[in-house]
Structures are given as structure tokens and as C-alpha cells.
Design a protein around this motif. Structure first.
Motif, PDB file in Angstrom:
ATOM      1  N   ALA A   1       9.617  21.112  51.197  1.00 54.59           N
ATOM      2  CA  ALA A   1      10.830  20.600  50.570  1.00 54.59           C
ATOM      3  C   ALA A   1      12.050  21.069  51.335  1.00 54.59           C
ATOM      4  O   ALA A   1      12.011  22.062  52.073  1.00 54.59           O
ATOM      5  CB  ALA A   1      10.913  21.055  49.116  1.00 54.59           C
ATOM      6  N   PHE A   2      13.144  20.321  51.157  1.00 55.31           N
ATOM      7  CA  PHE A   2      14.451  20.813  51.572  1.00 55.31           C
ATOM      8  C   PHE A   2      15.404  20.634  50.396  1.00 55.31           C
ATOM      9  O   PHE A   2      15.136  19.873  49.461  1.00 55.31           O
ATOM     10  CB  PHE A   2      14.965  20.111  52.835  1.00 55.31           C
ATOM     11  CG  PHE A   2      15.198  18.635  52.710  1.00 55.31           C
ATOM     12  CD1 PHE A   2      16.413  18.133  52.258  1.00 55.31           C
ATOM     13  CD2 PHE A   2      14.219  17.728  53.073  1.00 55.31           C
ATOM     14  CE1 PHE A   2      16.640  16.770  52.156  1.00 55.31           C
ATOM     15  CE2 PHE A   2      14.436  16.358  52.989  1.00 55.31           C
ATOM     16  CZ  PHE A   2      15.645  15.886  52.523  1.00 55.31           C
ATOM     17  N   ILE A   3      16.506  21.371  50.434  1.00 57.17           N
ATOM     18  CA  ILE A   3      17.473  21.318  49.347  1.00 57.17           C
ATOM     19  C   ILE A   3      18.846  21.011  49.918  1.00 57.17           C
ATOM     20  O   ILE A   3      19.188  21.458  51.021  1.00 57.17           O
ATOM     21  CB  ILE A   3      17.471  22.632  48.535  1.00 57.17           C
ATOM     22  CG1 ILE A   3      18.217  22.450  47.213  1.00 57.17           C
ATOM     23  CG2 ILE A   3      18.027  23.796  49.343  1.00 57.17           C
ATOM     24  CD1 ILE A   3      17.982  23.572  46.221  1.00 57.17           C
ATOM     25  N   VAL A   4      19.623  20.223  49.176  1.00 51.91           N
ATOM     26  CA  VAL A   4      20.971  19.847  49.583  1.00 51.91           C
ATOM     27  C   VAL A   4      21.974  20.581  48.700  1.00 51.91           C
ATOM     28  O   VAL A   4      21.927  20.481  47.471  1.00 51.91           O
ATOM     29  CB  VAL A   4      21.184  18.324  49.454  1.00 51.91           C
ATOM     30  CG1 VAL A   4      22.592  17.946  49.919  1.00 51.91           C
ATOM     31  CG2 VAL A   4      20.126  17.551  50.237  1.00 51.91           C
ATOM     32  N   ASP A   5      22.873  21.356  49.325  1.00 53.05           N
ATOM     33  CA  ASP A   5      23.998  22.021  48.655  1.00 53.05           C
ATOM     34  C   ASP A   5      23.577  22.889  47.470  1.00 53.05           C
ATOM     35  O   ASP A   5      23.990  22.666  46.324  1.00 53.05           O
ATOM     36  CB  ASP A   5      25.021  20.979  48.195  1.00 53.05           C
ATOM     37  CG  ASP A   5      25.792  20.360  49.340  1.00 53.05           C
ATOM     38  OD1 ASP A   5      25.642  20.812  50.492  1.00 53.05           O
ATOM     39  OD2 ASP A   5      26.557  19.411  49.099  1.00 53.05           O
ATOM     40  N   PRO A   6      22.778  23.933  47.706  1.00 52.73           N
ATOM     41  CA  PRO A   6      22.321  24.779  46.591  1.00 52.73           C
ATOM     42  C   PRO A   6      23.447  25.627  46.018  1.00 52.73           C
ATOM     43  O   PRO A   6      24.170  26.302  46.749  1.00 52.73           O
ATOM     44  CB  PRO A   6      21.250  25.656  47.242  1.00 52.73           C
ATOM     45  CG  PRO A   6      21.660  25.743  48.676  1.00 52.73           C
ATOM     46  CD  PRO A   6      22.267  24.396  49.002  1.00 52.73           C
ATOM     47  N   SER A   7      23.597  25.595  44.691  1.00 50.87           N
ATOM     48  CA  SER A   7      24.729  26.300  44.077  1.00 50.87           C
ATOM     49  C   SER A   7      24.405  26.814  42.684  1.00 50.87           C
ATOM     50  O   SER A   7      23.611  26.218  41.957  1.00 50.87           O
ATOM     51  CB  SER A   7      25.945  25.358  43.999  1.00 50.87           C
ATOM     52  OG  SER A   7      25.639  24.242  43.187  1.00 50.87           O
ATOM     53  N   TRP A   8      25.026  27.924  42.354  1.00 50.38           N
ATOM     54  CA  TRP A   8      25.214  28.483  41.019  1.00 50.38           C
ATOM     55  C   TRP A   8      23.972  29.018  40.322  1.00 50.38           C
ATOM     56  O   TRP A   8      23.888  30.222  40.103  1.00 50.38           O
ATOM     57  CB  TRP A   8      25.923  27.493  40.086  1.00 50.38           C
ATOM     58  CG  TRP A   8      27.249  26.982  40.555  1.00 50.38           C
ATOM     59  CD1 TRP A   8      27.677  25.688  40.571  1.00 50.38           C
ATOM     60  CD2 TRP A   8      28.352  27.742  41.086  1.00 50.38           C
ATOM     61  NE1 TRP A   8      28.942  25.574  41.062  1.00 50.38           N
ATOM     62  CE2 TRP A   8      29.387  26.827  41.391  1.00 50.38           C
ATOM     63  CE3 TRP A   8      28.550  29.090  41.339  1.00 50.38           C
ATOM     64  CZ2 TRP A   8      30.597  27.229  41.929  1.00 50.38           C
ATOM     65  CZ3 TRP A   8      29.759  29.500  41.881  1.00 50.38           C
ATOM     66  CH2 TRP A   8      30.761  28.573  42.169  1.00 50.38           C
ATOM     67  N   GLU A   9      23.018  28.212  39.930  1.00 45.03           N
ATOM     68  CA  GLU A   9      21.940  28.680  39.049  1.00 45.03           C
ATOM     69  C   GLU A   9      20.620  28.766  39.815  1.00 45.03           C
ATOM     70  O   GLU A   9      19.820  27.833  39.817  1.00 45.03           O
ATOM     71  CB  GLU A   9      21.808  27.770  37.835  1.00 45.03           C
ATOM     72  CG  GLU A   9      23.047  27.770  36.949  1.00 45.03           C
ATOM     73  CD  GLU A   9      22.874  26.927  35.701  1.00 45.03           C
ATOM     74  OE1 GLU A   9      22.120  27.353  34.803  1.00 45.03           O
ATOM     75  OE2 GLU A   9      23.487  25.839  35.628  1.00 45.03           O
ATOM     76  N   MET A  10      20.393  29.925  40.419  1.00 47.88           N
ATOM     77  CA  MET A  10      19.196  30.123  41.224  1.00 47.88           C
ATOM     78  C   MET A  10      17.916  29.916  40.419  1.00 47.88           C
ATOM     79  O   MET A  10      16.930  29.354  40.917  1.00 47.88           O
ATOM     80  CB  MET A  10      19.203  31.527  41.831  1.00 47.88           C
ATOM     81  CG  MET A  10      17.942  31.873  42.598  1.00 47.88           C
ATOM     82  SD  MET A  10      17.744  30.905  44.100  1.00 47.88           S
ATOM     83  CE  MET A  10      18.479  32.012  45.295  1.00 47.88           C
ATOM     84  N   GLU A  11      17.928  30.327  39.158  1.00 49.91           N
ATOM     85  CA  GLU A  11      16.696  30.237  38.373  1.00 49.91           C
ATOM     86  C   GLU A  11      16.212  28.800  38.225  1.00 49.91           C
ATOM     87  O   GLU A  11      15.000  28.546  38.174  1.00 49.91           O
ATOM     88  CB  GLU A  11      16.874  30.882  36.994  1.00 49.91           C
ATOM     89  CG  GLU A  11      17.885  30.235  36.073  1.00 49.91           C
ATOM     90  CD  GLU A  11      19.310  30.704  36.304  1.00 49.91           C
ATOM     91  OE1 GLU A  11      20.167  30.388  35.457  1.00 49.91           O
ATOM     92  OE2 GLU A  11      19.565  31.386  37.320  1.00 49.91           O
ATOM     93  N   LYS A  12      17.120  27.847  38.180  1.00 49.34           N
ATOM     94  CA  LYS A  12      16.708  26.438  38.072  1.00 49.34           C
ATOM     95  C   LYS A  12      15.996  25.981  39.344  1.00 49.34           C
ATOM     96  O   LYS A  12      15.011  25.235  39.287  1.00 49.34           O
ATOM     97  CB  LYS A  12      17.912  25.542  37.801  1.00 49.34           C
ATOM     98  CG  LYS A  12      18.485  25.682  36.402  1.00 49.34           C
ATOM     99  CD  LYS A  12      19.573  24.643  36.152  1.00 49.34           C
ATOM    100  CE  LYS A  12      20.075  24.710  34.721  1.00 49.34           C
ATOM    101  NZ  LYS A  12      21.122  23.695  34.441  1.00 49.34           N
TER     102      LYS A  12
END
Length: 225
Positions: free
Chosen positions: A32-43
Motif C-alpha cells: 500500500a501507499f498513503i497520500v497526505d497522512p495526518s492527525w490520527e495515527m490510530e486510524k
């Protein structure tokens, strides 16, 4: 319709900030890749665990903190490669481990997935959209309802006009658009919907676009009409 990868929409919040980041699952390779990860790491961690995928990369549309604040924690956990436009890196001095600068029309390959980089300045001087088959990740360049503010450091309504016109030409109508924020319409609208309903696609003259985006009677920077 693209069937090689699945987009998982993750809505995150901190105080008055609400962002959308996107975990893109490549079905065949289970990466997987993620775009613009922010704020709520647990999610994000919960979704990665649920899908049982390996995080290989982070794509950043621009350098603002509300789009980048989980990059280093994700590097600590998964050591992904990180991609941002070289212009954005140069102009805003963004730094993190594993960073790679990318350029307009550059093609990235992550697993079996091809990603096209589209330089779209206007909100920042080095904003980048990413096209993955029939998906577009548009950051703060293009929202379903409008476009990003052009008032900050490196912002330019003139360049935003060019970027909006570029997306009009380059992105097919059936493409599904995933922006960094939502202001009433859920992420995942088609480009056809935006072409018909987004007010900034209705301007064909640069001067009219710039005058309207920079008008002085806006109740807020995100009041698109």
C-alpha cells in the motif's frame, strides 16, 4: 474502472482541522501507499492491520503541516519511501527521511501500480497531484466544491488558473477525485461532476478567475461562491 488497487478513505481531525488521507491498497502484491497522512495515527494503523498490507510509500501533495504531520512516525514504523515535488522541497525546505523529489509528468511505479505526477502550483508553488489509473489525488489544489486558497506563501491565483485548466485537459471525466478536504460534498466525486458543478471550472478567462478567487468580500478563504 481500475481494479488493481482499492482506495480507502480515512477522515482525520485535530481541533478545527479536518483532513482526508487515502490508503491505496494494491490487491495483488498486498502492499500500500498513503497520500497526505495526518492527525490520527490510530486510524491508519487500524486500517493497515485490517487489510494486512505492507506500507511501501507516502505521497505528499504539498508541504503544509496538516498534510505531512504523520510522515516521520510512519517512517519510524514502516520505513516507506516518501515522494513530494522537487519544487515544493526546494521552495519550502521540506525535509524528512527517505524523501524523493519528483517532477511534472514523472511516472512512479509502486509494486504493480503506475502513478503519474502532475505539478499543479497555485495553493503552494510546488503542489503536486497524483493520478493512479482512474483516480486523482488532488490535495489542496482541487476540491469537489472549489480550489485551494492562493493567499499564502508561494500561493498564486494566476498559477492556480493554469493548474485548473491543466486538470481540465488531462483528467478524463470518469476519473474519481480524492481531495485533501471536503466542504459539503463527500470525497470521491467524478471529474465530470466537478466540471459541471465546481465554480472554478466555469472560468475560461484568466483575469476573471484571478479576480474572483482573490476578491475581497469573501466571508472566508474557503467560501467558494
Amino acid at each position: 474502472m481500475n481494479r488493481s488497487c482499492i482506495v480507502h478513505v480515512i477522515r482525520t481531525r485535530y481541533a478545527d482541522f479536518i483532513n482526508y488521507c487515502y490508503l491505496v491498497e494494491e490487491v495483488q502484491s498486498k502492499t500500500a501507499f498513503i497520500v497526505d497522512p495526518s492527525w490520527e495515527m490510530e486510524k491508519i494503523l487500524r486500517k493497515l492491520e485490517e487489510l494486512q498490507v505492507q506500507l511501501r510509500a507516502v505521497l505528499l501533495t504539498h508541504s503544509h503541516f496538516d498534510h505531512t504531520n504523520l510522515v516521520e512516525p510512519l517512517i519510524d514504523l514502516y520505513n516507506p519511501e516518501v515522494y513530494m515535488s522537487q519544487r515544493e522541497i526546494n521552495d519550502y525546505h521540506y525535509q524528512c527521511r527517505n524523501i524523493h523529489g519528483v517532477h511534472n509528468l514523472e511516472e512512479l511505479t509502486l509494486g504493480n501500480t503506475s502513478i503519474q505526477c502532475l505539478l499543479t502550483p497555485g495553493h503552494t508553488s510546488g503542489g503536486m497531484c497524483y493520478r493512479v489509473a482512474d483516480y486523482l489525488f488532488s490535495g489542496d489544489t482541487l476540491f469537489s466544491e472549489g480550489c485551494g486558497s492562493c493567499f499564502g506563501q508561494g500561493g498564486s491565483a494566476d498559477q492556480m488558473f493554469e493548474s485548473i485548466q491543466k486538470l481540465r485537459r488531462a483528467i478524463p471525466p470518469e476519473t474519481i477525485v480524492f481531495p485533501g478536504h471536503s466542504f459539503g460534498m463527500a470525497p470521491g466525486q467524478t471529474m465530470r461532476t466537478l466540471l459541471n458543478q465546481n465554480i472554478y471550472f466555469q472560468f475560461t478567462e484568466r483575469e476573471d478567475f484571478v479576480r474572483f478567487r482573490m476578491r475581497g468580500n469573501q466571508s472566508s478563504l474557503l467560501n467558494f461562491k
